[in-house]
Design a protein around this motif. Structure first.
Motif, PDB file in Angstrom:
ATOM      1  N   UNK A 178      -3.851  -8.241   4.498  1.00  0.00           N
ATOM      2  CA  UNK A 178      -4.150  -8.871   3.203  1.00  0.00           C
ATOM      3  C   UNK A 178      -4.676  -7.833   2.221  1.00  0.00           C
ATOM      4  N   UNK A 179      -5.638  -7.030   2.659  1.00  0.00           N
ATOM      5  CA  UNK A 179      -6.185  -6.001   1.772  1.00  0.00           C
ATOM      6  C   UNK A 179      -5.123  -4.965   1.407  1.00  0.00           C
ATOM      7  N   UNK A 180      -4.293  -4.597   2.371  1.00  0.00           N
ATOM      8  CA  UNK A 180      -3.225  -3.653   2.094  1.00  0.00           C
ATOM      9  C   UNK A 180      -2.262  -4.179   1.045  1.00  0.00           C
ATOM     10  N   UNK A 181      -1.904  -5.446   1.164  1.00  0.00           N
ATOM     11  CA  UNK A 181      -0.993  -6.032   0.171  1.00  0.00           C
ATOM     12  C   UNK A 181      -1.651  -6.147  -1.202  1.00  0.00           C
ATOM     13  N   UNK A 210      -1.427   2.175  -8.148  1.00  0.00           N
ATOM     14  CA  UNK A 210      -1.784   2.680  -6.821  1.00  0.00           C
ATOM     15  C   UNK A 210      -0.559   3.203  -6.080  1.00  0.00           C
ATOM     16  N   UNK A 211       0.520   2.460  -6.125  1.00  0.00           N
ATOM     17  CA  UNK A 211       1.718   2.826  -5.372  1.00  0.00           C
ATOM     18  C   UNK A 211       2.885   3.026  -6.331  1.00  0.00           C
ATOM     19  N   UNK A 212       3.542   4.151  -6.165  1.00  0.00           N
ATOM     20  CA  UNK A 212       4.795   4.393  -6.874  1.00  0.00           C
ATOM     21  C   UNK A 212       5.926   4.254  -5.871  1.00  0.00           C
ATOM     22  N   UNK A 231       5.804   8.327   0.592  1.00  0.00           N
ATOM     23  CA  UNK A 231       4.703   7.923   1.461  1.00  0.00           C
ATOM     24  C   UNK A 231       4.531   6.416   1.617  1.00  0.00           C
ATOM     25  N   UNK A 232       4.720   5.567   0.594  1.00  0.00           N
ATOM     26  CA  UNK A 232       4.550   4.134   0.848  1.00  0.00           C
ATOM     27  C   UNK A 232       5.552   3.594   1.869  1.00  0.00           C
ATOM     28  N   UNK A 264      -1.778  13.033   2.770  1.00  0.00           N
ATOM     29  CA  UNK A 264      -0.949  14.144   2.309  1.00  0.00           C
ATOM     30  C   UNK A 264       0.085  13.679   1.287  1.00  0.00           C
ATOM     31  N   UNK A 265       0.436  12.413   1.384  1.00  0.00           N
ATOM     32  CA  UNK A 265       1.419  11.784   0.476  1.00  0.00           C
ATOM     33  C   UNK A 265       2.748  12.531   0.496  1.00  0.00           C
TER      34      UNK A 265
END
Length: 149
Positions: free
Chosen positions: A72-75, A83-85, A90-91, A147-148
């Protein structure tokens, strides 16, 4: 809505880290219990009963809630703007590893039921080998996020 997500982000991230730590502890420990169960317990003896209680409580009261909170927190973090591209790698690597870790969780839950039924057929060595998978998933997740790559 995005303002709320941005304001809540540090708190959600902290809760996510705590949930992941708890979940990972369980993912490391449950297969270790399976090793002891496979190698040392006999169906119906006191050790078998003790291990079944430990396995059940670990899964039900620690691992399952921790996995749900981590997801839940991740979503929530995924849907927090900035936050996420999705054009980054990496995502996707983290997501694949999280899905694999979730599969492992469900595999372990199934194995617990096999022990409860008294039909376990895997050896302690097989459980030891399976116990290495959460470490592999953790390495991919941590390298992905930090490290992304």
């Amino acid at each position: 809505m995005s303002d709320i997500l941005i304001i809540a982000y540090p708190w959600v991230k902290a809760l996510h880290v705590m949930a992941v730590l708890s979940w990972m502890a369980g993912l490391f420990y449950l297969p270790r219990l399976f090793v002891y169960h496979a190698e040392r317990a006999t169906r119906g003896d006191q050790l078998d009963e003790t291990l079944q209680v430990m396995e059940h409580k670990l899964l039900r009261f620690i691992m399952n809630p921790a996995m749900v909170v981590a997801w839940v927190c991740g979503l929530i973090m995924v849907f927090t703007p900035g936050i996420v591209g999705w054009d980054w790698v990496w995502p996707w690597t983290k997501g694949a590893a999280v899905l694999a870790m979730t599969w492992f969780h469900h595999w372990a839950a199934k194995e617990r039921k096999v022990f409860a039924k008294g039909t376990a057929s895997k050896t302690g060595r097989q459980y030891r080998m399976m116990n290495e998978l959460p470490t592999l998933f953790m390495v991919v997740i941590v390298l992905s996020v930090i490290v992304k790559f």
